[in-house]
Motif scaffolding. Structure first.
Motif, PDB file in Angstrom:
ATOM      1  N   HIS A   1       0.823  -1.339   0.056  1.00 44.70           N
ATOM      2  CA  HIS A   1      -0.111  -0.117   0.017  1.00 44.70           C
ATOM      3  C   HIS A   1       0.929   1.246  -0.170  1.00 44.70           C
ATOM      4  O   HIS A   1       0.536   2.165  -0.520  1.00 44.70           O
ATOM      5  CB  HIS A   1      -0.955   0.290   1.199  1.00 44.70           C
TER       6      HIS A   1
ATOM      7  N   SER B   1      -7.371   0.933   6.355  1.00 44.29           N
ATOM      8  CA  SER B   1      -7.959   0.035   5.510  1.00 44.29           C
ATOM      9  C   SER B   1      -8.898  -0.805   5.949  1.00 44.29           C
ATOM     10  O   SER B   1      -9.236  -0.725   7.331  1.00 44.29           O
ATOM     11  CB  SER B   1      -7.012  -0.803   4.570  1.00 44.29           C
TER      12      SER B   1
ATOM     13  N   GLY C   1     -11.569   0.721   8.776  1.00 43.47           N
ATOM     14  CA  GLY C   1     -12.358  -0.009   7.653  1.00 43.47           C
ATOM     15  C   GLY C   1     -13.383  -0.738   8.105  1.00 43.47           C
ATOM     16  O   GLY C   1     -14.634  -0.871   7.824  1.00 43.47           O
TER      17      GLY C   1
ATOM     18  N   PRO D   1     -18.011  -3.963   1.164  1.00 41.68           N
ATOM     19  CA  PRO D   1     -17.550  -2.935   1.783  1.00 41.68           C
ATOM     20  C   PRO D   1     -18.620  -1.614   1.842  1.00 41.68           C
ATOM     21  O   PRO D   1     -18.990  -1.352   0.614  1.00 41.68           O
ATOM     22  CB  PRO D   1     -16.414  -2.330   1.272  1.00 41.68           C
TER      23      PRO D   1
ATOM     24  N   VAL E   1     -18.298   3.582   1.110  1.00 38.40           N
ATOM     25  CA  VAL E   1     -18.825   4.711   0.206  1.00 38.40           C
ATOM     26  C   VAL E   1     -20.415   5.037   0.625  1.00 38.40           C
ATOM     27  O   VAL E   1     -20.577   6.215   0.391  1.00 38.40           O
ATOM     28  CB  VAL E   1     -18.370   4.350  -1.127  1.00 38.40           C
TER      29      VAL E   1
ATOM     30  N   GLY F   1      -4.490   3.121   1.652  1.00 39.48           N
ATOM     31  CA  GLY F   1      -5.637   2.242   2.090  1.00 39.48           C
ATOM     32  C   GLY F   1      -6.807   2.619   1.595  1.00 39.48           C
ATOM     33  O   GLY F   1      -7.056   3.976   1.259  1.00 39.48           O
TER      34      GLY F   1
ATOM     35  N   ALA G   1      -9.930   6.741   0.067  1.00 35.33           N
ATOM     36  CA  ALA G   1     -11.045   7.358  -0.867  1.00 35.33           C
ATOM     37  C   ALA G   1     -12.192   8.296  -0.472  1.00 35.33           C
ATOM     38  O   ALA G   1     -12.697   9.073  -0.942  1.00 35.33           O
ATOM     39  CB  ALA G   1     -11.864   6.126  -1.372  1.00 35.33           C
TER      40      ALA G   1
HETATM   41  P1  AMP Z   1      -8.820  -2.100   1.524  1.00 36.42           P
HETATM   42  O1  AMP Z   1      -8.822  -3.031   2.725  1.00 36.42           O
HETATM   43  O2  AMP Z   1      -7.478  -1.320   1.345  1.00 36.42           O
HETATM   44  O3  AMP Z   1      -8.915  -2.764   0.158  1.00 36.42           O
HETATM   45  O4  AMP Z   1      -9.818  -0.986   1.855  1.00 36.42           O
HETATM   46  C1  AMP Z   1     -11.123  -1.347   2.217  1.00 36.42           C
HETATM   47  C2  AMP Z   1     -11.802  -0.506   3.174  1.00 36.42           C
HETATM   48  O5  AMP Z   1     -12.119   0.634   2.552  1.00 36.42           O
HETATM   49  C3  AMP Z   1     -13.386  -1.112   3.366  1.00 36.42           C
HETATM   50  O6  AMP Z   1     -13.460  -1.122   4.871  1.00 36.42           O
HETATM   51  C4  AMP Z   1     -14.208   0.109   2.752  1.00 36.42           C
HETATM   52  O7  AMP Z   1     -15.337   0.242   3.495  1.00 36.42           O
HETATM   53  C5  AMP Z   1     -13.261   1.405   2.874  1.00 36.42           C
HETATM   54  N1  AMP Z   1     -13.792   2.561   1.986  1.00 36.42           N
HETATM   55  C6  AMP Z   1     -13.882   2.214   0.595  1.00 36.42           C
HETATM   56  N2  AMP Z   1     -14.183   3.435  -0.007  1.00 36.42           N
HETATM   57  C7  AMP Z   1     -14.340   4.239   1.035  1.00 36.42           C
HETATM   58  C8  AMP Z   1     -14.852   5.722   1.125  1.00 36.42           C
HETATM   59  N3  AMP Z   1     -15.239   6.245   0.229  1.00 36.42           N
HETATM   60  N4  AMP Z   1     -15.093   6.105   2.366  1.00 36.42           N
HETATM   61  C9  AMP Z   1     -14.668   5.509   3.524  1.00 36.42           C
HETATM   62  N5  AMP Z   1     -14.200   4.159   3.452  1.00 36.42           N
HETATM   63  C10 AMP Z   1     -14.076   3.466   2.127  1.00 36.42           C
END
Ligand code: AMP
Ligand code: MG
Length: 327
Positions: free
Chosen positions: A116, A135, A161, A176, A179, A255, A259
């Motif tokens: 990452h 994340s 996350g 997830p 968003v 992570g 986003a």
């Molecule tokens: P990763 O483990 O790096 O793939 O990240 C996944 C995490 O990112 C999950 O918990 C998602 O809910 C979170 N996520 C993705 N987009 C957003 C967003 N716009 N706002 C907050 N969390 C996000």
């Protein structure tokens, strides 16, 4: 030098091809298939690994095709060896080992969290940043010192996350949920007080999760808004303290949660106060993807020739602050 990277630590199975030329890396392809659990449920490791097995060959061939290369053009193969879910990690490792042994390609086990960070640095141009890794699997504030990433704050229980995903599932979103929560939160500006828990420079989110569930009956939007404001304020406080302490002049968010626009907004304010440059990983590469693993493998290739097949491994809880970085 052309690398192939394989990511399979949790919900995503992804393969990517990157061409490295000196310090520059060009992503030629990055193909992903994401396991989606049924609505209201979290990742089931066995079901996710089954998804990865079923999709691995199609993702790999699409990835080579889009990059306009064949397996014979690949100089090294890297795979995410941890941290992550055991059954999922093993799928990526098996695909990488198969390619490495059949085609005699050097193989590199890569730490997913370092992936990452390294891809974030490549894509943003950040040189020596304080890193916020947020994340599904991590919530950590990190700075690089003496060949290792050092932790300047982390979660004491669930990750940011997980907080968003577990809360989101409790109100009916499919994981997830980050968003969906961000979108719903943007429709409210009514703050309902929630537990704010910073301990030293660490954070704790489990009390906030329970309390948010208890206010949801009145308004889902207010609950999403208040949850985000509280959790992101806790993160901002700890990032600010780490910036003062380390005196870094760059902040990089990496992570999947990178986003989130509200999180960036709050952290930009922190950076302004400290005369610090703000970098955030581009949306497409913030979440888990093969490019992270591929690029880190290519960096490791600068100093070592890969590992023997007998020395390849997967480790569910492989902390990034135990890895020596020599490149
Ligand atoms: P990763 O483990 O790096 O793939 O990240 C996944 C995490 O990112 C999950 O918990 C998602 O809910 C979170 N996520 C993705 N987009 C957003 C967003 N716009 N706002 C907050 N969390 C996000
Ligand atoms: Mg990740």
């Amino acid at each position: 030098m052309i690398g192939l990277g394989i990511e399979s630590t949790a919900h995503t199975f992804s393969c990517a091809v990157i061409k490295k030329n000196g310090k520059n890396g060009k992503i030629l392809s990055d193909i992903r298939k994401i396991y989606r659990p049924p609505e209201g449920e979290g990742i089931h490791p066995r079901e996710a690994s089954r998804h990865h097995i079923e999709n691995s060959s199609i993702v790999l061939s699409e990835c080579l095709q889009e990059a306009k290369v064949t397996i014979k053009d690949i100089d090294i193969v890297s795979y995410a060896a941890g941290p992550g879910l055991g059954p999922c990690l093993r799928v990526g490792a098996v695909v990488a080992r198969t390619l490495a042994s059949y085609y005699k390609i050097p193989i590199y086990p890569v730490n997913h969290a370092i992936g990452h960070i390294e891809l974030g640095k490549l894509l943003t141009g950040a040189k020596n940043p304080l890193v916020l890794l947020v994340s599904g699997g991590h919530t950590m504030i990190l700075a690089f010192l003496n060949k290792q990433w050092r932790v300047f704050g982390e979660t004491l229980d669930i990750t940011l996350g997980q907080l968003l995903d577990q809360f989101g599932r409790s109100i009916g979103f499919a994981s997830p949920c980050g968003v969906n929560i961000e979108n719903l939160a943007s429709t409210s500006s009514k703050y309902v007080p929630l537990p704010y828990s910073v301990k030293g420079n660490d954070v704790s989110f489990s009390g906030l999760l329970s309390a948010s569930k208890s206010i949801v009956l009145k308004s889902k939007a207010d609950a999403c808004y208040s949850l985000q404001e509280t959790a992101f304020a806790m993160i901002s406080e700890t990032v600010e303290r780490a910036l003062s302490f380390t005196e870094k002049k760059e902040l990089l968010i990496v992570g999947g949660v990178a986003a989130n626009k509200r999180l960036s907004e709050m952290l930009k304010d922190v950076c302004k106060r400290h005369g610090c440059k703000f970098f955030v990983t581009p949306l497409k590469f913030a979440g888990d993807c093969g490019s992270q693993i591929c690029w880190t493998g290519l960096l490791e290739n600068q100093i070592k020739k890969g590992v023997s097949l007998e020395d390849t491994f997967v480790t569910q809880s492989w902390r990034l602050d135990s890895v020596t970085v020599n490149y």
